[in-house]
Design an enzyme around this catalytic site. Structure first.
Site, PDB file in Angstrom:
ATOM      1  N   ASP A 145      35.576  35.280  44.740  1.00 18.35           N
ATOM      2  CA  ASP A 145      35.956  34.314  43.715  1.00 18.35           C
ATOM      3  C   ASP A 145      36.994  33.332  44.253  1.00 18.35           C
ATOM      4  O   ASP A 145      37.623  33.570  45.291  1.00 18.35           O
ATOM      5  CB  ASP A 145      36.518  35.076  42.503  1.00 18.35           C
ATOM      6  CG  ASP A 145      36.223  34.379  41.192  1.00 18.35           C
ATOM      7  OD1 ASP A 145      36.001  33.153  41.196  1.00 18.35           O
ATOM      8  OD2 ASP A 145      36.225  35.059  40.154  1.00 18.35           O
TER       9      ASP A 145
ATOM     10  N   ASP B  25      30.535  30.351  34.577  1.00 15.26           N
ATOM     11  CA  ASP B  25      31.140  31.372  33.712  1.00 15.26           C
ATOM     12  C   ASP B  25      30.521  31.349  32.326  1.00 15.26           C
ATOM     13  O   ASP B  25      30.783  32.236  31.526  1.00 15.26           O
ATOM     14  CB  ASP B  25      32.654  31.143  33.591  1.00 15.26           C
ATOM     15  CG  ASP B  25      33.410  31.830  34.713  1.00 15.26           C
ATOM     16  OD1 ASP B  25      32.793  32.615  35.447  1.00 15.26           O
ATOM     17  OD2 ASP B  25      34.618  31.569  34.851  1.00 15.26           O
TER      18      ASP B  25
END
Ligand code: GLA
Length: 741
Positions: free
Chosen positions: A478, A548
């Site tokens: 990430d 997301d």
């Protein structure tokens, strides 16, 4: 594939389907001739050079009123002569002069393609797959050597370009601007297509008319960004998804970029793609060299879909690499949306046990497992298990997951640190910040200075320990903030313009070291969802978390846009819980599955919380995906109806032989008493008979009918719902299997 007319100094790259031509002008600069559908390699094309005595032009040779760079189409324009459009290259010498004029020295044709040192790039496996033309140029006054590299692929209608620079002079100079490619197309009758958005609505398709002046997208955030993707297409105004001329330009790079189209006063269209010149300056001392990232240009006469299929073929097979490139990707479950930071080992084992029962193959433990990480204020940088949550450490948990018969995956955010961490307390000087100024945070975190080898080494050491001691098959890498107050204390004042680029080189280096040490590790890249979803990352991580936003209707748009450039094999797509965490929408689980099938499939919820009926559906979905994942990853993808233009999102995946296709139709809002609809399919064989099967429909038809009349779309909204079988509701998706018989 590369033909050189030595006498006229014309270079012709031709693979039988596309041609790219340029020549050497009398002045030694390169001029552009043609890019498009293949031309006869025997032809002489110098008459394509359009010259005129233009009033008030600034001409390059005394006595010659016809030759001005201002109206000649150029191949790699350099700043400071009589071309007033934006240049591909600008150099600044120690005398302050910013003029450079590299002149032609020679060329070489190389079988295959060379790697780009330290940078991601497309590649070949066998020499005969491509041919590379290298053009050597030199600016004698500066001692600047330029190598322009062009690779034409045998099986893809595309050309990969890059540029290398070396200082062979006595004095250092700065590169202020360096584009990876530039091309001057002879007219500007195009629309530009870009992929733009924001966090959780990445890569929406935006189309703009081109007008005189600049149309551009860029990033100066340090990552390629949620806001704009390093890509630009030019389509003829009448080009559609299926037909018409389209050029696609994509940068194989993950940092600051610029993609720009400039229409000049003669309607010439200059397109360029490269590192964003804003904030960039690279010092080249004598003996040093610099490599610009690779740009890929494709040409299609089959509309935007044709362009995408070229990118998909190249990026899936010859940009993605390694152990996982051609392997079937595991069905995964990720605990983030289900638990966020609040879990202990037993919860995770219960979570994974249910997933195993449903057929899931890989359990991914997301954020929160390390250091004192119980929220997003602390812990980043301390890559050691939190023993309160995981008493047996990562080794203990991964062993339990493996014992269930599943693989184990783990979340990392290697480039970041919280100030509340042991790592920061020991190395407060490791972050990117400007001395004397405050450093902005993003999600309470700071960016580690990956331009410094010792910083990358320290993170590599921690990751290496974990990966060597525990059985970890996958990592989610990430990166949850952009860079600000960019400065590195490790570099002198006159090298601060290099930091953004050096940072990305550090990220690539860490990836490369991990891949070399753990070649069977599957890496999924992520940057708050899709903030670094670019061709550069694909070289290291064969899949990426698209966004997301996991709502199926939002994802239909985001994945539709993403598919303009990127193949389905690289799109991480999961079924999540409802009401959806991001938009609060409730969609049928069928729809969530159908949309997530269009990628590397998985779940992002606690299966223990689903009803018996939903679990039955999950088992069916996983079974279906396993049976079809090879087709999904490797088939030809066709966008059929755009969710940006109407109430439907529809797409098709067909195998190369046209023997089987999956068609997904998602209707956004329900309608009543609407029209009968047919959906013309693609990629089938005209004379082949097919069986069409869906939840509500079953019939046989020949390929010609399915492609011309279209596949019948059953739609309960066409009339009253009298059979009680449902089908008339918002957000309904139907998947059709089209199989040859
Ligand atoms: C980012 C990612 C999410 C999740 C969280 C964890 O937002 O995009 O998928 O991993 O971080 O903090």
């Amino acid at each position: 594939m590369v033909t050189v007319n030595e006498k006229e100094k014309v270079f012709h790259l031709n693979n039988g389907r596309i041609s790219y031509l340029f020549y050497v002008m009398e002045s030694g600069q390169l001029g552009h001739l043609y890019f498009g559908k293949a031309l006869n390699p025997e032809g002489n094309y110098l008459h394509m050079v359009e010259k005129a005595h233009r009033p008030m032009s600034v001409c390059i040779r005394e006595g010659d009123l016809y030759t001005s760079y201002e109206h000649l189409r150029q191949e790699y324009p350099c700043y400071g002569t009589s071309d007033y459009r934006y240049p591909a290259l600008e150099i600044q010498g120690s005398d302050g002069s910013r003029i450079c004029k590299p002149e032609y020295q020679g060329y070489e044709v190389i079988k295959g393609k060379k790697p780009l040192e330290g940078l991601p790039a497309t590649y070949v496996e066998r020499e005969e797959e491509a041919e590379t033309l290298e053009i050597y140029l030199k600016d004698a006054l500066r001692g600047l050597e330029v190598v322009l590299s062009y690779t034409i692929f045998r099986d893809v209608d595309g050309i990969a370009r890059s540029a290398r620079f070396a200082n062979r002079g006595q004095e250092g100079f700065f590169i202020n601007r360096v584009m990876s490619m530039s091309v001057d197309l002879p007219d500007a009758d195009f629309q530009s297509v870009q992929l733009s958005g924001s966090w959780s609505r990445e890569r929406y398709v935006k189309v703009r008319d081109l007008d005189p002046g600049i149309t551009a997208v860029s990033s100066m955030r340090g990552n390629s960004s949620h806001q704009h993707n390093p890509f630009l297409a030019l389509k003829r105004k009448n080009a559609t998804e299926q037909s018409g001329q389209v050029y696609g330009f994509s940068l194989v790079y993950s940092g600051n970029f610029l993609a720009q189209a400039e229409v000049d006063n003669y309607q010439v269209l200059r397109v360029m793609l490269g590192i964003n010149p804003f904030g960039f300056q690279w010092k080249l001392e004598p003996g040093e060299s610099f490599v610009a990232p690779e740009a890929v240009m494709v040409y299609s006469e089959e509309g935007l879909n044709g362009m995408s299929r070229q990118f998909h073929r190249l990026y899936r097979n010859r940009l993605a690499r390694g152990y996982w490139r051609d392997k079937e990707r595991p069905v995964l479950i990720n605990n983030w949306e289900a638990t966020q930071f609040a879990y202990v080992e037993d919860d995770l084992v219960t979570f994974a046990t249910k997933a195993k029962e449903c057929g899931v193959e890989l359990f991914v433990l997301d954020d929160g497992w390390f250091g004192a990480r119980n929220n997003d204020k602390c812990g980043l940088g301390d890559w050691k298990a939190n023993r309160d949550k995981l008493p047996g450490g990562i080794e203990g948990l991964s062993a339990k997951i493996e014992a269930l018969g599943m693989k184990f995956g783990l979340w990392f955010e290697p480039e970041m640190v919280n100030k509340d961490s042991d790592f920061f307390r020991s190395h407060p000087d490791y972050i990117i910040e400007t001395p004397g100024r405050s450093a902005s945070h993003g999600r309470n975190q700071f960016v580690l200075d990956f331009t410094r080898k010792e910083v990358v080494d320290a993170i590599y050491g921690q990751m290496h320990d974990l990966l060597s001691n525990a059985k970890i098959s996958y990592i989610k890498w990430d990166m949850n903030r952009s860079i600000s107050e960019c400065y590195s204390t490790a570099y002198p004042a006159d090298r601060q313009g290099e930091i953004f680029h050096r940072y990305i080189l550090g990220v690539y280096d860490l990836h490369e070291r991990l891949i070399r040490e753990f070649p069977e590790l599957l890496i999924e890249s992520c940057s708050s969802g899709g903030g670094r979803f670019d061709a550069g990352m694909l070289y290291y991580a064969p899949q990426g978390w698209v966004s997301d936003d996991s709502d199926a209707i939002e994802r239909a748009k985001i994945q539709y846009g993403t598919s303009l450039v990127y193949p389905l094999s690289c799109m991480g797509a999961h079924v999540s819980a409802c009401p959806n965490e991001q938009v609060g929408r409730t969609t049928p689980i069928i729809t969530r599955g159908n949309v997530a099938f269009t990628g590397a499939f998985g779940y992002e919820l606690d299966l223990n919380k689903l009803s018996e009926a939903e679990i039955g559906m999950v088992k069916e979905q996983i079974q279906f995906y396993k049976e079809n994942r090879s087709l999904i990853a490797k088939g030809d993808f066709y966008r059929l109806l755009s969710p940006f233009e109407g109430n439907f999102a529809a797409w098709e995946i067909a195998d190369e032989k046209g023997s089987r296709a999956l068609v997904t139709v998602t209707r956004i809002l329900s309608e009543i008493n609407g029209p009968f609809r047919r959906l013309p399919l693609r990629g089938l064989r005209r004379d082949q008979k097919y069986h069409v099967e869906s939840r509500y429909l079953s019939y046989d038809a020949y390929g010609d009918e399915l492609m011309q009349f279209g596949m019948m779309m059953e739609d309960k909204s066409c009339g009253q719902v009298i059979d009680g079988s449902g089908g008339c509701q918002d957000f309904l998706s139907i998947l059709y299997e089209v199989t040859s018989i």
